[in-house]
Design a protein around this motif. Structure first.
Motif, short mmCIF file in Angstrom:
data_model
loop_
_atom_site.label_atom_id
_atom_site.label_comp_id
_atom_site.label_asym_id
_atom_site.label_seq_id
_atom_site.Cartn_x
_atom_site.Cartn_y
_atom_site.Cartn_z
N ALA A 17 33.02 38.41 49.81
CA ALA A 17 32.92 38.75 51.23
C ALA A 17 34.14 38.21 51.95
CB ALA A 17 31.64 38.18 51.83
N VAL A 18 34.42 38.79 53.10
CA VAL A 18 35.58 38.36 53.89
C VAL A 18 35.28 38.55 55.37
CG1 VAL A 18 36.75 40.61 53.82
CG2 VAL A 18 38.09 38.52 54.03
N ALA A 19 35.84 37.66 56.18
CA ALA A 19 35.79 37.80 57.63
C ALA A 19 37.23 37.86 58.12
CB ALA A 19 35.07 36.62 58.27
N LEU A 20 37.58 38.92 58.84
CA LEU A 20 38.90 39.04 59.44
C LEU A 20 38.80 38.50 60.86
CD1 LEU A 20 39.93 42.58 58.17
CD2 LEU A 20 40.49 40.33 57.19
N LEU A 21 39.52 37.42 61.13
CA LEU A 21 39.43 36.76 62.42
C LEU A 21 40.54 37.22 63.34
CD1 LEU A 21 37.74 34.86 60.53
CD2 LEU A 21 38.32 33.06 62.14
N LYS A 22 40.20 37.29 64.63
CA LYS A 22 41.22 37.52 65.64
C LYS A 22 40.85 36.69 66.86
CE LYS A 22 40.80 41.41 68.24
NZ LYS A 22 40.94 42.79 68.63
N GLY A 23 41.89 36.33 67.60
CA GLY A 23 41.70 35.47 68.75
C GLY A 23 41.09 36.19 69.94
N SER A 24 40.58 35.39 70.86
CA SER A 24 40.06 35.91 72.12
C SER A 24 41.23 36.42 72.97
CB SER A 24 39.32 34.81 72.87
OG SER A 24 40.23 33.80 73.29
N ASP A 25 40.92 37.00 74.11
CA ASP A 25 41.97 37.47 75.01
C ASP A 25 42.89 36.33 75.45
OD1 ASP A 25 40.99 40.04 74.84
OD2 ASP A 25 39.96 39.98 76.78
N ASN A 26 42.36 35.11 75.51
CA ASN A 26 43.19 33.95 75.88
C ASN A 26 44.05 33.46 74.72
OD1 ASN A 26 42.16 33.91 78.48
ND2 ASN A 26 40.54 32.44 77.97
N TYR A 27 43.75 33.89 73.51
CA TYR A 27 44.48 33.46 72.30
C TYR A 27 44.80 34.68 71.43
CZ TYR A 27 42.96 28.87 73.80
OH TYR A 27 42.75 27.72 74.54
N PRO A 28 45.54 35.64 71.96
CA PRO A 28 45.76 36.90 71.24
C PRO A 28 46.61 36.77 69.98
CG PRO A 28 47.15 36.82 73.18
CD PRO A 28 46.24 35.62 73.25
N ASP A 29 47.31 35.66 69.81
CA ASP A 29 48.18 35.50 68.64
C ASP A 29 47.43 35.03 67.39
OD1 ASP A 29 50.34 36.25 70.20
OD2 ASP A 29 50.87 34.18 70.71
N ILE A 30 46.18 34.63 67.53
CA ILE A 30 45.43 34.14 66.37
C ILE A 30 44.94 35.32 65.53
CG2 ILE A 30 43.41 32.86 65.57
CD1 ILE A 30 43.48 31.29 68.20
N TYR A 31 45.18 35.20 64.23
CA TYR A 31 44.63 36.16 63.28
C TYR A 31 44.53 35.49 61.92
CZ TYR A 31 49.38 36.80 61.50
OH TYR A 31 50.62 36.58 60.95
N GLY A 32 43.73 36.05 61.05
CA GLY A 32 43.61 35.50 59.71
C GLY A 32 42.36 36.00 59.02
N ARG A 33 42.04 35.36 57.92
CA ARG A 33 40.86 35.77 57.16
C ARG A 33 40.21 34.56 56.53
NH1 ARG A 33 42.97 38.41 51.48
NH2 ARG A 33 44.14 36.59 50.83
N VAL A 34 38.91 34.72 56.30
CA VAL A 34 38.12 33.73 55.59
C VAL A 34 37.46 34.47 54.43
CG1 VAL A 34 36.28 32.02 55.70
CG2 VAL A 34 37.73 32.43 57.72
N CYS A 35 37.72 34.02 53.22
CA CYS A 35 37.19 34.66 52.01
C CYS A 35 36.07 33.81 51.42
CB CYS A 35 38.29 34.82 50.97
SG CYS A 35 39.64 35.89 51.52
N PHE A 36 35.05 34.48 50.90
CA PHE A 36 33.89 33.82 50.31
C PHE A 36 33.75 34.28 48.87
CE2 PHE A 36 33.35 34.11 54.82
CZ PHE A 36 32.79 32.90 55.19
N TYR A 37 33.76 33.33 47.94
CA TYR A 37 33.65 33.60 46.52
C TYR A 37 32.34 32.98 46.01
CZ TYR A 37 38.72 34.32 46.89
OH TYR A 37 39.98 34.74 47.25
N GLY A 38 31.38 33.81 45.62
CA GLY A 38 30.11 33.30 45.13
C GLY A 38 30.21 32.81 43.70
N LEU A 39 29.67 31.64 43.46
CA LEU A 39 29.54 31.06 42.12
C LEU A 39 28.05 30.92 41.83
CD1 LEU A 39 32.22 28.22 42.43
CD2 LEU A 39 32.51 30.52 41.47
N PRO A 40 27.66 30.64 40.60
CA PRO A 40 26.22 30.52 40.31
C PRO A 40 25.50 29.47 41.15
CG PRO A 40 27.46 30.73 38.28
CD PRO A 40 28.47 30.57 39.38
N ASP A 41 26.17 28.38 41.50
CA ASP A 41 25.49 27.30 42.22
C ASP A 41 26.19 26.88 43.51
OD1 ASP A 41 27.70 26.20 41.00
OD2 ASP A 41 26.67 24.41 40.30
#
Length: 162
Positions: A17-41
C-alpha cells in the motif's frame, strides 16, 4: 538475525500500500509518499518527503509529528486544512503514544525527510483507506490525546498498490 537480514529484500519488492502526501494550501511545496510493506508478523513503513518547512535554529531543528489518522479524507475547513482526517487511528482506545497510528517523528534536513521503521501496531489491511498526516511540530509523546503536534501540514490516503 536472519529475520532482520531478510528485511533488506523487502525494498526489492513493491509495497502493498502507499499514501501519496501533499501539503495544505499553506504548505504547497510538501509532497512525498509513505509505503507499507506487509510481513507475516509486522509492517515495514517507509516515508520519503520533500518540501518540508525548514527550521535552522540550533535547538529548534525541523522535527515533525507523523501519524496515521482514522479519517478517510484529506480535506477540511478554514481553521484545519485536514479536519476530515479526524484523530489518530486508535482501535484499542489506548493512551497516546500507544495509539496504533502513532509513528516515529520525521527529522528533516533541508526540507527532506526519510524514515523507515518496523511496527506491529497495525496490518496493512487495517489502515487501507485511512489518512497519513504530517504535523507542523514534533509530537511530545505525552499530551493527550494527540501529542500536541500542532497543525496538520500534509496528508495522504493509504491505498492498496495495484
Amino acid at each position: 538475525m536472519d529475520k532482520f537480514y531478510n528485511l533488506c529484500n523487502v525494498f526489492a519488492s513493491h509495497p502493498d500500500a502507499v499514501a501519496l502526501l501533499k501539503g495544505s494550501d499553506n504548505y504547497p511545496d510538501i509532497y512525498g509518499r509513505v509505503c507499507f510493506y506487509g510481513l507475516p508478523d509486522a509492517v515495514v513503513v517507509r516515508a520519503e518527503l520533500m518540501g518540508l518547512p525548514q527550521k535552522n535554529e540550533a535547538c529548534g531543528k525541523a522535527i515533525f509529528g507523523f501519524h496515521i489518522h482514522k479519517g478517510t479524507e484529506c480535506s477540511g475547513n478554514n481553521t484545519d486544512a485536514f479536519s476530515k482526517a479526524e484523530g489518530h487511528y486508535n482501535p484499542e482506545n489506548c493512551m497516546h503514544p500507544y495509539h496504533a497510528g502513532d509513528m516515529p517523528p520525521l527529522f528533516a534536513v533541508g526540507g527532506r525527510a526519510i524514515s523507515t521503521f518496523l511496527t506491529d501496531r497495525f496490518t496493512v489491511d487495517e489502515v487501507l483507506g485511512r489518512t497519513v498526516i504530517v504535523h507542523g511540530s514534533p509530537d511530545d509523546f505525552t499530551t493527550q490525546p494527540s501529542g500536541n503536534a500542532g497543525e496538520k501540514i500534509a496528508c495522504g490516503i493509504i491505498v492498496k498498490r495495484k
